[in-house]
Design an enzyme around this catalytic site. Structure first.
Site, mmCIF file in Angstrom:
data_model
loop_
_atom_site.group_PDB
_atom_site.id
_atom_site.type_symbol
_atom_site.label_atom_id
_atom_site.label_comp_id
_atom_site.label_asym_id
_atom_site.label_seq_id
_atom_site.Cartn_x
_atom_site.Cartn_y
_atom_site.Cartn_z
ATOM 1 N N LYS A 192 -4.613 -46.951 99.288
ATOM 2 C CA LYS A 192 -3.694 -47.462 100.383
ATOM 3 C C LYS A 192 -4.424 -48.390 101.127
ATOM 4 O O LYS A 192 -5.105 -47.867 102.292
ATOM 5 C CB LYS A 192 -3.046 -46.388 100.970
ATOM 6 C CG LYS A 192 -1.583 -46.881 101.532
ATOM 7 C CD LYS A 192 -1.241 -47.972 102.523
ATOM 8 C CE LYS A 192 -1.579 -47.617 103.927
ATOM 9 N NZ LYS A 192 -1.736 -48.814 104.835
ATOM 10 N N GLU A 267 -14.180 -41.886 108.380
ATOM 11 C CA GLU A 267 -15.392 -42.560 108.978
ATOM 12 C C GLU A 267 -14.288 -43.468 110.436
ATOM 13 O O GLU A 267 -13.336 -44.343 109.827
ATOM 14 C CB GLU A 267 -15.805 -43.738 108.057
ATOM 15 C CG GLU A 267 -16.628 -43.290 107.393
ATOM 16 C CD GLU A 267 -17.272 -43.925 106.245
ATOM 17 O OE1 GLU A 267 -17.730 -43.460 105.145
ATOM 18 O OE2 GLU A 267 -17.333 -45.307 106.545
ATOM 19 N N CYS A 301 -17.189 -51.266 113.061
ATOM 20 C CA CYS A 301 -17.277 -49.894 113.562
ATOM 21 C C CYS A 301 -18.622 -49.408 114.029
ATOM 22 O O CYS A 301 -18.922 -48.679 115.056
ATOM 23 C CB CYS A 301 -16.957 -48.800 112.578
ATOM 24 S SG CYS A 301 -18.190 -49.117 111.124
ATOM 25 N N GLU A 398 -13.283 -47.993 122.788
ATOM 26 C CA GLU A 398 -13.568 -48.985 121.735
ATOM 27 C C GLU A 398 -12.556 -50.323 121.829
ATOM 28 O O GLU A 398 -11.578 -49.962 121.654
ATOM 29 C CB GLU A 398 -13.494 -48.421 120.468
ATOM 30 C CG GLU A 398 -13.798 -49.211 119.100
ATOM 31 C CD GLU A 398 -13.436 -48.817 117.657
ATOM 32 O OE1 GLU A 398 -12.291 -48.250 117.427
ATOM 33 O OE2 GLU A 398 -14.386 -48.883 117.061
#
Ligand code: NAD
Length: 505
Positions: A192, A267, A301, A398
């Site tokens: 997906k 992750e 990331c 973040e």
């Protein structure tokens, strides 16, 4: 407009023609399919917000069809000889290489990521397939664990059909990073992809089918996280979910997968520190700091989004970072000279720009950037927040954009305290000329990966992943097989031990 940009634009347009005016369909059981609901959504390019194509919006019924196809295909793929899986995966890598330009140009248009990075990402995607292709024949290998009167040995078998859910920042590369080891292990896959960047997932499904991957082994269902993604995590036939995305989504997926006891591999986000001591090679550190925050649009990331600088060199290093940031070339992502392109989506831009307001309210100095760039709606300037303290929101959250938060520190102990003082624990970067300190820092940082005197340099056999809110599990090398496979122990008696007996009166 430069000649090279014009050339890339016309090449990209040729590759995009097949998507324009058409609906991008799911790929289920070896065929392209519309959503059973016939629902679609629009896919726009971040370059100017124009519509690229429409995309099938999958829901639970489409996911069910894909999961059932994956379950059927698992019956044969799990027993396909490792050498044959190796051959097919190498053919996929060959095709990715052959279509590298197309993948890079389509991805760059779909995501806004500069073509220089997407060209490298396409190469890395082929390398992911090659690496795991070579490991396929040994995936089932185990250990021999002899005891005095028994022989124990382990063997691995693929866990079953798995779900792979990927984000939009480097979609093709991340999909291959998950799908290649799953296929090498003998798992079948329902993928997906992120709804903001669906195009190259369709290319991957096509490439795999053309390379001879059997029907149903890789299925792709497009759609939104809350519908298609959620249904995948809840499906009984899907045994594990490999997910790359935000930490908050990881929590949702864990809850959604709980009733069917899904194995999960996450992750997730990061707020990674790059710690620069005053004995470091500052020229090299400067290159790495600037690269690791402004490459890939800062939508990365492992970006070094917090710069922790020893106070004695603080002003000098900040001045040099700012001078570099001023010269980062912001522009059209298909221009080979561009270093920073448009961010993925207007709502992500709003999030990043929101932090410019947060910085103001937190009285952080903004020596460069802190505003949109006047090239189009999704462009922002490379930004530095200087003189921040560790507890501020700009130092904790973040941002996932080209925004660097600088925090001064006095000594090693304080650097460790600040570096570890966030909820994330993905990566850490240390710059120092003192070997002992380098190892002490590597030991002290609560992160899954530490780079010493280096930018993010990847070695495919090495583990990749995070601690704390940055993830669960590791990818890379044999670590990937630990996730996609079950380890079985077989204990065989040598016929000499005493078997306990009951019921003898
Ligand atoms: P996201 O979590 O919003 O979406 C990622 C994927 O999850 C998409 O395909 C989305 O449709 C799907 N999704 C959303 N809600 C879902 C649900 N309830 N159930 C199932 N699936 C669902 O993340 P994003 O905004 O696409 O990506 C950015 C994030 O990804 C950042 O936090 C970044 O740090 C992280 N990331 C981490 C790594 C890593 O290796 N640690 C790598 C790249 C990106």
């Amino acid at each position: 407009m430069s000649e090279r940009l014009r050339e890339n634009e016309s090449k990209a347009e040729r590759y995009l023609q097949r998507f324009r005016g058409a609906t991008l369909e799911h790929f289920i059981d070896g065929e392209r399919r519309r959503s059973l609901s016939r629902q679609t959504f629009e896919n726009r390019t971040p370059i100017d917000g124009s519509v690229l194509n429409s995309v099938a919006a999958g829901d639970a019924r489409d996911v069910d069809a894909a999961a059932q196809a994956a379950a059927r295909a698992f019956g044969t793929w799990k027993d396909t000889d490792g050498a044959e899986r190796k051959r097919i995966l190498h053919r996929i890598a060959d095709a990715i290489e052959a279509r590298g330009e197309e993948i890079a140009l389509v991805e760059s248009t779909d995501t806004g990521q500069p073509i220089r990075f997407m060209a490298a990402a396409a190469k890395r995607s082929a390398a992911n397939f090659r690496f795991f292709a070579d490991k396929a024949p040994e995936a089932a290998n185990g250990l021999s664990l002899p005891a005095r009167e028994h022989v124990n040995y382990t063997q691995r078998q693929p866990i079953g059909p798995v779900g792979v859910i990927t984000p939009w920042n480097t979609p093709f590369m991340l999909a291959t990073w998950k799908i290649a080891p799953a296929l090498a292990a003998g798992c079948t896959v329902v993928h997906k992809p992120a709804e903001w960047s669906p195009l190259t997932a369709a290319l991957l499904a096509e490439i795999c089918a053309e390379a001879g991957l059997p029907t149903g082994v890789l299925n792709t269902v497009h759609g939104f996280g809350e519908t298609a993604g959620k249904a995948l995590t809840e499906h009984d036939a899907i045994k594990a979910i490999a997910f790359v995305g935000e930490s908050a989504t990881g929590s949702l997926i864990m809850a959604q997968g709980a009733p069917t006891l899904k194995r999960v591999h996450f992750e997730l986000g990061g707020k990674n520190a790059v710690v620069v001591f005053d004995d470091a090679d500052l020229d090299r550190a400067l290159d790495a700091v600037v690269f690791m925050i402004y490459s890939l649009n800062g939508e990365r990331c492992t970006s070094s989004s917090r710069l922790l600088v020893q106070r004695s060199i603080h002003d000098e290093l900040v001045e040099r970072v700012v001078a570099r940031a001023k010269r980062v070339r912001v522009g059209h992502p298909l221009d080979p000279d561009t270093e920073l392109g448009p961010l993925i989506h207007p709502s992500h831009v709003d999030k990043v720009v929101g932090y410019f307001e947060v910085a103001k309210s937190e009285n952080v100095r903004v020596p460069i950037g802190g505003r949109r760039a006047d090239l189009g709606a999704n462009y922002v300037e490379p930004t530095v927040f200087a003189g921040a303290s560790a507890a501020l929101r700009v130092a904790q959250e973040e941002i996932f954009g080209p925004v660097l938060t600088v925090i001064p520190f006095d000594d090693e102990a304080q650097a460790i305290e600040i570096a570890n003082g966030v909820r994330y624990g993905l990566a850490g970067y240390v710059w120092t000329g003192d070997a002992g300190r380098a190892h002490r820092m590597a030991r002290a940082l609560d992160v899954g990966m530490v780079w010493v005197n280096s930018e993010n340099n990847r070695h495919l056999p090495s583990p990749f992943g995070g601690m704390k809110a940055s993830g669960i599990g590791r990818d890379g090398g044999d670590y990937s097989f630990d996730f996609y496979m079950e380890t079985k122990n077989v204990c065989v008696a040598l016929g000499t031990h005493r078997v306990p007996s009951l019921g003898r009166g």
